[in-house]
Write a protein that holds these residues in place. Structure first.
Motif, short mmCIF file in Angstrom:
data_model
loop_
_atom_site.label_atom_id
_atom_site.label_comp_id
_atom_site.label_asym_id
_atom_site.label_seq_id
_atom_site.Cartn_x
_atom_site.Cartn_y
_atom_site.Cartn_z
N LYS A 1 13.80 -47.44 42.23
CA LYS A 1 12.71 -47.31 41.26
C LYS A 1 13.08 -46.34 40.14
CE LYS A 1 9.68 -50.07 43.11
NZ LYS A 1 9.24 -51.30 42.37
N ILE A 2 13.78 -45.25 40.51
CA ILE A 2 14.17 -44.25 39.51
C ILE A 2 15.24 -44.80 38.56
CG2 ILE A 2 15.32 -42.01 39.20
CD1 ILE A 2 14.01 -41.12 41.83
N LEU A 3 16.20 -45.55 39.12
CA LEU A 3 17.33 -46.04 38.33
C LEU A 3 17.00 -47.30 37.52
CD1 LEU A 3 20.27 -45.60 40.87
CD2 LEU A 3 19.76 -44.19 38.88
N LYS A 4 15.94 -47.99 37.89
CA LYS A 4 15.62 -49.28 37.26
C LYS A 4 15.52 -49.22 35.74
CE LYS A 4 12.72 -53.33 38.07
NZ LYS A 4 11.57 -53.89 38.83
N PRO A 5 14.90 -48.20 35.14
CA PRO A 5 14.77 -48.17 33.67
C PRO A 5 16.09 -47.93 32.95
CG PRO A 5 13.14 -46.75 34.74
CD PRO A 5 14.15 -47.10 35.77
N PHE A 6 17.10 -47.39 33.64
CA PHE A 6 18.36 -47.04 32.99
C PHE A 6 19.20 -48.28 32.69
CE2 PHE A 6 17.33 -43.11 35.30
CZ PHE A 6 17.45 -42.17 34.28
N GLU B 1 22.79 -50.39 32.57
CA GLU B 1 23.78 -50.59 33.65
C GLU B 1 24.87 -49.52 33.62
OE1 GLU B 1 23.92 -52.61 36.29
OE2 GLU B 1 21.87 -53.16 35.71
N GLU B 2 25.34 -49.17 32.43
CA GLU B 2 26.41 -48.17 32.32
C GLU B 2 25.94 -46.81 32.81
OE1 GLU B 2 30.26 -47.24 31.83
OE2 GLU B 2 29.36 -49.22 31.52
N LYS B 3 24.69 -46.47 32.51
CA LYS B 3 24.12 -45.20 32.97
C LYS B 3 23.94 -45.21 34.48
CE LYS B 3 22.14 -41.21 31.88
NZ LYS B 3 22.84 -40.11 31.17
N LYS B 4 23.47 -46.33 35.02
CA LYS B 4 23.32 -46.48 36.47
C LYS B 4 24.66 -46.29 37.17
CE LYS B 4 19.49 -49.80 36.46
NZ LYS B 4 19.09 -51.18 36.81
N LYS B 5 25.70 -46.89 36.60
CA LYS B 5 27.04 -46.81 37.18
C LYS B 5 27.52 -45.37 37.26
CE LYS B 5 31.70 -48.68 36.66
NZ LYS B 5 32.59 -49.55 35.83
N LYS B 6 27.29 -44.61 36.20
CA LYS B 6 27.72 -43.21 36.17
C LYS B 6 26.97 -42.38 37.21
CE LYS B 6 29.19 -43.11 31.33
NZ LYS B 6 28.95 -42.53 29.98
N ILE B 7 25.68 -42.66 37.38
CA ILE B 7 24.88 -41.92 38.36
C ILE B 7 25.35 -42.24 39.78
CG2 ILE B 7 22.56 -41.64 39.34
CD1 ILE B 7 21.45 -42.18 36.52
N ILE B 8 25.59 -43.54 40.05
CA ILE B 8 26.08 -43.95 41.37
C ILE B 8 27.44 -43.33 41.65
CG2 ILE B 8 26.90 -45.92 42.74
CD1 ILE B 8 23.90 -45.81 42.57
N ASN B 9 28.34 -43.33 40.66
CA ASN B 9 29.66 -42.72 40.82
C ASN B 9 29.55 -41.24 41.16
OD1 ASN B 9 30.76 -45.18 40.18
ND2 ASN B 9 31.42 -44.62 38.13
N LEU B 10 28.62 -40.55 40.49
CA LEU B 10 28.41 -39.13 40.74
C LEU B 10 27.89 -38.89 42.16
CD1 LEU B 10 28.28 -36.19 39.77
CD2 LEU B 10 25.96 -36.68 38.89
N LEU B 11 26.95 -39.73 42.60
CA LEU B 11 26.39 -39.58 43.95
C LEU B 11 27.44 -39.84 45.02
CD1 LEU B 11 22.92 -41.33 43.45
CD2 LEU B 11 23.35 -38.89 43.75
N VAL B 12 28.32 -40.84 44.77
CA VAL B 12 29.41 -41.13 45.72
C VAL B 12 30.38 -39.96 45.78
CG1 VAL B 12 31.44 -42.59 46.12
CG2 VAL B 12 29.26 -43.63 45.53
N LEU B 13 30.68 -39.35 44.63
CA LEU B 13 31.56 -38.18 44.59
C LEU B 13 30.95 -37.02 45.37
CD1 LEU B 13 34.05 -36.70 43.51
CD2 LEU B 13 32.73 -36.15 41.44
N ILE B 14 29.66 -36.80 45.20
CA ILE B 14 28.97 -35.72 45.92
C ILE B 14 29.02 -35.97 47.43
CG2 ILE B 14 26.71 -34.67 46.35
CD1 ILE B 14 26.09 -35.12 43.37
N PHE B 15 28.79 -37.23 47.83
CA PHE B 15 28.81 -37.56 49.26
C PHE B 15 30.21 -37.38 49.84
CE2 PHE B 15 28.85 -40.80 52.77
CZ PHE B 15 27.97 -40.11 53.60
N THR B 16 31.24 -37.71 49.05
CA THR B 16 32.62 -37.54 49.49
C THR B 16 32.93 -36.06 49.69
OG1 THR B 16 33.30 -39.53 48.29
CG2 THR B 16 35.04 -38.00 48.94
N ILE B 17 32.52 -35.23 48.75
CA ILE B 17 32.71 -33.77 48.87
C ILE B 17 31.95 -33.25 50.09
CG2 ILE B 17 32.22 -31.54 47.78
CD1 ILE B 17 32.67 -32.96 45.07
N TYR B 18 30.79 -33.80 50.30
CA TYR B 18 29.94 -33.43 51.45
C TYR B 18 30.69 -33.68 52.76
CZ TYR B 18 25.74 -33.75 54.43
OH TYR B 18 24.80 -33.57 55.41
N CYS B 19 31.34 -34.85 52.88
CA CYS B 19 32.08 -35.20 54.10
C CYS B 19 33.43 -34.51 54.18
CB CYS B 19 32.28 -36.71 54.18
SG CYS B 19 30.76 -37.65 54.40
#
Length: 238
Positions: A14-19, A21-39
């Motif tokens: 719901k939060i990402l829907k208004p963005f 596609e390119e903006k969504k991609k950058k946010i997803i990439n950032l979240l994946v990077l954070i999760f990788t650092i987390y693990c």
């Protein structure tokens, strides 16, 4: 845990829907990077006391990282990484080798931990090796299909159209139910069937592998049978 993940992904959607596609991609990439650092850093170095008992909500929220990672792995084109151009078969080979090596390391590490504690050790879901295992096997299957789907004589199409393909497809359809029932099946084998056997003194690598096969196919059999019974099929997860 699953309900928590569904809720988080629903809110994120719901939060990402208004963005765009390119903006969504950058946010997803950032979240994946954070999760990788987390693990890779946060959990292994015990920077956060993560436990289903001491931090119930935070523990189950963490699993949403795998949902986000799955979306990233499914949508990202790994044949074009910057200026590097790879074929589907090359990505398949790399991901398969990574899976085999990480699985061997994982099995040896789990065996050593089991021997040290004199009991079958559990799996930490939030370590880099678990992240690598799940990512590499996902990409292996994805690019195995993409590398061979246009060739009717390929190994992939022969497997897909054969009995093994039917079995894999059935296990895939039952995987949600398998997830729920497998802990009970594991306890059944560990404490009842093999309860009188000191597994760790009888080649733990062999016994661990045997346990994986037994738990998987018994769990699948239970869910498959349930899916064929009226009314039970609605709660089988198949």
């Amino acid at each position: 845990m699953i309900l928590t993940v569904y809720l988080i992904l629903f809110i994120m959607n719901k939060i990402l829907k208004p963005f765009e596609e390119e903006k969504k991609k950058k946010i997803i990439n950032l979240l994946v990077l954070i999760f990788t650092i987390y693990c890779l850093i946060v959990i292994p170095f015990d920077l956060i006391n993560l436990s289903p008992y001491k931090s119930f909500v935070y523990y189950y929220i963490s699993f949403a990282g795998y949902g986000i990672l799955g979306y990233y792995l499914a949508k990202t084109d790994f044949t074009n990484i910057g200026k590097l151009k790879l074929s589907n078969k090359t990505v398949l080979l790399v991901s398969s080798v990574l899976f085999i090596l990480s699985f061997i390391y994982f099995l040896i590490d789990l065996t050593n931990l089991s021997i040290a504690s004199n009991e079958i050790s559990g799996v930490n879901y939030f370590t880099f090796i678990t992240l690598l295992l799940s990512s590499s096997i996902f990409l292996s299957f994805r690019y195995f299909e993409e590398a061979n789907e246009d060739d009717e004589d390929s190994l992939f199409m022969k497997i897909k159209n054969g009995k093994l393909g039917m079995l894999i497809n059935s296990i895939s359809k039952c995987s949600f139910g398998i997830y729920f029932v497998h802990p009970l099946v594991y306890i059944f084998y560990k404490d009842i069937v093999f309860g009188s056997i000191d597994i760790l003194k009888h080649n733990p690598i062999k016994w661990s592998s045997l346990m994986i096969v037994l738990v998987l196919f018994t769990s699948w059999g239970i869910i498959w049978i349930m899916s064929k019974i009226p009314y039970l099929e609605k709660v089988s997860g198949a």
